[in-house]
Design a protein around this motif. Structure first.
Motif, PDB file in Angstrom:
ATOM      1  N   ILE A 305       0.827  -1.604  -0.076  1.00  0.00           N
ATOM      2  CA  ILE A 305      -0.007  -0.558  -0.130  1.00  0.00           C
ATOM      3  C   ILE A 305       0.980   1.483   0.406  1.00  0.00           C
ATOM      4  O   ILE A 305       0.512   2.004  -0.463  1.00  0.00           O
ATOM      5  N   PHE A 306       2.278   0.695   0.676  1.00  0.00           N
ATOM      6  CA  PHE A 306       3.034   2.302   0.885  1.00  0.00           C
ATOM      7  C   PHE A 306       4.512   1.605   0.375  1.00  0.00           C
ATOM      8  O   PHE A 306       4.525   0.965   1.181  1.00  0.00           O
ATOM      9  N   ARG A 307       5.463   2.393  -0.187  1.00  0.00           N
ATOM     10  CA  ARG A 307       6.694   1.793  -0.201  1.00  0.00           C
ATOM     11  C   ARG A 307       7.552   3.143  -0.286  1.00  0.00           C
ATOM     12  O   ARG A 307       7.703   3.080  -1.629  1.00  0.00           O
ATOM     13  N   LYS A 308       8.357   3.137   0.991  1.00  0.00           N
ATOM     14  CA  LYS A 308       8.540   4.161   0.909  1.00  0.00           C
ATOM     15  C   LYS A 308      10.529   3.707   1.771  1.00  0.00           C
ATOM     16  O   LYS A 308      10.275   2.632   2.270  1.00  0.00           O
ATOM     17  N   SER A 309      11.263   4.926   1.246  1.00  0.00           N
ATOM     18  CA  SER A 309      12.395   4.665   2.050  1.00  0.00           C
ATOM     19  C   SER A 309      11.817   4.881   3.881  1.00  0.00           C
ATOM     20  O   SER A 309      13.500   4.378   4.055  1.00  0.00           O
ATOM     21  N   TYR A 310      11.043   5.352   4.380  1.00  0.00           N
ATOM     22  CA  TYR A 310      10.741   5.553   5.732  1.00  0.00           C
ATOM     23  C   TYR A 310       8.969   4.433   5.756  1.00  0.00           C
ATOM     24  O   TYR A 310       8.882   5.183   7.292  1.00  0.00           O
ATOM     25  N   LEU A 311       8.556   4.510   5.029  1.00  0.00           N
ATOM     26  CA  LEU A 311       7.299   3.524   5.679  1.00  0.00           C
ATOM     27  C   LEU A 311       7.544   2.299   4.704  1.00  0.00           C
ATOM     28  O   LEU A 311       7.807   1.954   3.312  1.00  0.00           O
ATOM     29  N   ASN A 312       6.635   1.108   5.227  1.00  0.00           N
ATOM     30  CA  ASN A 312       6.002   0.442   4.245  1.00  0.00           C
ATOM     31  C   ASN A 312       4.959   0.149   5.254  1.00  0.00           C
ATOM     32  O   ASN A 312       4.601  -0.183   6.055  1.00  0.00           O
ATOM     33  N   CYS A 313       4.299  -0.630   4.299  1.00  0.00           N
ATOM     34  CA  CYS A 313       2.680  -1.003   4.822  1.00  0.00           C
ATOM     35  C   CYS A 313       2.463  -1.730   3.738  1.00  0.00           C
ATOM     36  O   CYS A 313       2.209  -1.507   2.352  1.00  0.00           O
ATOM     37  N   ILE A 314       1.853  -3.523   4.312  1.00  0.00           N
ATOM     38  CA  ILE A 314       1.730  -4.293   2.980  1.00  0.00           C
ATOM     39  C   ILE A 314       0.608  -5.196   3.856  1.00  0.00           C
ATOM     40  O   ILE A 314       0.703  -5.685   4.843  1.00  0.00           O
ATOM     41  N   ALA A 315      -0.710  -5.264   2.842  1.00  0.00           N
ATOM     42  CA  ALA A 315      -1.476  -5.983   2.638  1.00  0.00           C
ATOM     43  C   ALA A 315      -1.092  -7.330   1.968  1.00  0.00           C
ATOM     44  O   ALA A 315      -1.132  -7.602   1.245  1.00  0.00           O
ATOM     45  N   SER A 316      -1.609  -8.503   2.906  1.00  0.00           N
ATOM     46  CA  SER A 316      -1.114  -9.877   2.519  1.00  0.00           C
ATOM     47  C   SER A 316      -2.672 -11.286   2.639  1.00  0.00           C
ATOM     48  O   SER A 316      -2.998 -10.972   3.414  1.00  0.00           O
ATOM     49  N   ARG A 346      16.770  14.712   4.827  1.00  0.00           N
ATOM     50  CA  ARG A 346      15.428  14.339   4.318  1.00  0.00           C
ATOM     51  C   ARG A 346      15.247  15.139   3.098  1.00  0.00           C
ATOM     52  O   ARG A 346      14.435  14.731   2.050  1.00  0.00           O
ATOM     53  N   LYS A 347      16.295  16.168   2.910  1.00  0.00           N
ATOM     54  CA  LYS A 347      15.897  16.963   1.469  1.00  0.00           C
ATOM     55  C   LYS A 347      16.782  16.426   0.256  1.00  0.00           C
ATOM     56  O   LYS A 347      16.555  17.281  -0.823  1.00  0.00           O
ATOM     57  N   GLY A 348      17.886  15.700   0.889  1.00  0.00           N
ATOM     58  CA  GLY A 348      19.382  14.467  -0.232  1.00  0.00           C
ATOM     59  C   GLY A 348      18.357  14.284  -1.190  1.00  0.00           C
ATOM     60  O   GLY A 348      17.045  13.955  -0.926  1.00  0.00           O
ATOM     61  N   LYS A 349      18.682  13.860  -2.349  1.00  0.00           N
ATOM     62  CA  LYS A 349      18.378  12.965  -3.038  1.00  0.00           C
ATOM     63  C   LYS A 349      18.991  11.596  -3.667  1.00  0.00           C
ATOM     64  O   LYS A 349      18.741  10.891  -4.379  1.00  0.00           O
ATOM     65  N   GLN A 350      19.761  11.646  -2.987  1.00  0.00           N
ATOM     66  CA  GLN A 350      20.514  10.217  -2.914  1.00  0.00           C
ATOM     67  C   GLN A 350      18.744   9.184  -1.940  1.00  0.00           C
ATOM     68  O   GLN A 350      18.446   8.896  -1.814  1.00  0.00           O
ATOM     69  N   ASN A 351      19.869   7.416  -2.713  1.00  0.00           N
ATOM     70  CA  ASN A 351      18.434   6.274  -2.950  1.00  0.00           C
ATOM     71  C   ASN A 351      18.798   5.616  -1.504  1.00  0.00           C
ATOM     72  O   ASN A 351      20.345   5.225  -1.509  1.00  0.00           O
ATOM     73  N   ARG A 352      17.660   5.941  -0.796  1.00  0.00           N
ATOM     74  CA  ARG A 352      17.958   4.999   0.429  1.00  0.00           C
ATOM     75  C   ARG A 352      17.885   3.378   0.725  1.00  0.00           C
ATOM     76  O   ARG A 352      17.579   2.966   1.353  1.00  0.00           O
ATOM     77  N   GLY A 353      17.088   3.420  -0.657  1.00  0.00           N
ATOM     78  CA  GLY A 353      16.477   1.937  -0.540  1.00  0.00           C
ATOM     79  C   GLY A 353      15.010   2.536  -0.084  1.00  0.00           C
ATOM     80  O   GLY A 353      14.056   3.462   1.150  1.00  0.00           O
ATOM     81  N   TYR A 354      14.187   1.169   0.011  1.00  0.00           N
ATOM     82  CA  TYR A 354      12.604   1.054   0.572  1.00  0.00           C
ATOM     83  C   TYR A 354      13.110   0.723   1.957  1.00  0.00           C
ATOM     84  O   TYR A 354      14.399  -0.222   2.617  1.00  0.00           O
ATOM     85  N   LEU A 355      12.443   0.728   3.261  1.00  0.00           N
ATOM     86  CA  LEU A 355      12.776   0.380   4.442  1.00  0.00           C
ATOM     87  C   LEU A 355      12.042  -1.312   4.788  1.00  0.00           C
ATOM     88  O   LEU A 355      11.129  -1.535   3.804  1.00  0.00           O
TER      89      LEU A 355
END
Length: 359
Positions: A305-316, A346-355
């Motif tokens: 549902i959400f998949r970011k560097s600081y947030l992960n929400c998954i329904a299964s 937090r304002k940088g553009k580096q890719n921190r990957g998924y949480l």
């Protein structure tokens, strides 16, 4: 729910006084997890139940170079409007972190593991309610793989409680872009209560679970496509009996993801695992009780549902097949995590990957 750690706070203050301000940084993090897990099981050795709760895990400490000392707590609260079933787990640890070597000592979050522990070794419900590892963690990171070893002291020996701890090694090596190998080695130990009688005995559980796999992601339009084939063998005994049980079987694991959708299928065929589970339960065996079946297949169909560097929400939606039964499970997990370094950049553009998800 009382929680006091004055000695840890004094230690942080002492470190702040001993080291100059330019050499030290205030470190902090906040990890919030929500979980809903509804289990409708017909298989007799797995219990039907529902878990619904939240977990809040703030930490604060001091970072000096590659070293960090952190203190905090994990507050696990069921969604029932009452604090009677709530628990607070103290978090106190030392962390050493470089690009190739990492180490933790104390009571530290399970999310520090490079790779989540598979269900045959760590049941979902135990992960929800026991967020910390108590012991030590050593990790080595290489461009072609990793190795990690941790010791988890789950229970301290008293007059009524049995001492319980486990040592786990997990490694993976990928010599070619499409080929990898790895596995788990586990030593699980359950002792007697202090001054107990002959009704109790020391119990041993040893596990080896090697695998070889193919990573076919770059050859398909999918975001992830991996296939693992492994062999799982465990050795279990009650020392006063002396007989070793050695159940073993084949594990096949398929993972496919495309954008926000995913499928994870695990198939086991062989001897019934966890032969002492009916007697000792999760005191000894931390894995999913479905593996007591000689044939077991689990299929997870999920969506992020959400998949970011600081947030992960998954329904299964999970299907569990054992001979004569097809059981159903619905899961929803959410994890939000932020720390001082992510906030600073937090304002940088580096890719921190998924949480990483908790499971």
């Amino acid at each position: 729910m009382k929680y006091r750690q004055p000695h840890t706070l004094l230690l942080i203050i002492l470190l702040a006084a001993l080291f100059p301000a330019k050499a030290q940084q205030i470190a902090w993090s906040v990890d919030m997890t929500g979980f809903f897990d509804n289990r409708e099981f017909g298989y007799s050795k797995a219990q039907s139940q529902t878990f619904f709760g939240t977990r809040l895990s703030p930490e604060i400490g001091i970072r000096i170079g590659h070293s960090t000392i952190m203190a905090g707590a994990s507050w696990v609260q069921p969604i029932d409007g009452s604090t009677r079933e709530a628990k607070v787990h103290p978090t106190v640890y030392y962390r050493y972190d470089t690009s190739k070597f990492r180490m933790s000592l104390g009571m530290f979050p399970r999310t520090q593991l490079i790779e989540n522990v598979p269900a045959i070794l760590q049941y979902d419900s135990l992960t929800y309610f026991r967020p910390n590892i108590a012991g030590a963690l050593f990790q080595y990171i290489h461009a072609k793989g990793f190795a990690e070893l941790y010791i988890d002291w789950r229970q301290v020996q008293t007059e009524v409680k049995r001492e319980a701890f486990m040592a786990v090694f997990n490694g993976r090596w990928q010599p070619l872009p499409y080929l990898f190998a790895g596995g788990h080695l586990v030593m699980n130990h359950l002792a007697r209560p202090r001054n107990s009688d002959s009704r109790y005995t020391v119990t041993d559980n040893l596990i080896a679970s090697p695998y070889i796999g193919l990573d076919l992601t770059t050859y398909t339009p999918l975001d992830t496509l991996t296939l693992k084939v492994g062999y799982h063998i465990s050795l279990d005994r009650l020392r006063n009996v002396g007989t070793w049980h050695h159940p073993q079987g084949i594990l096949i694991d398929l993972l496919a993801e495309w954008r926000f959708l995913g499928l994870h299928n695990t198939f086991y065929k062989g001897s019934s695992q966890m032969p002492l589970y009916p007697q000792l339960g999760a005191q000894l065996n931390q894995g999913d009780p479905f593996y007591q079946s000689s044939t077991y297949n689990r299929t997870d169909i999920y969506a992020y549902i959400f998949r970011k560097s600081y947030l992960n929400c998954i329904a299964s939606c999970n299907l569990h097949y054992t001979p004569g039964n097809l059981d159903f499970q619905q899961q929803l997990t959410l994890r939000f995590y932020i720390d001082d370094q992510a906030w600073k950049n937090r304002k940088g553009k580096q890719n921190r990957g998924y949480l990483k998800n908790i499971l």
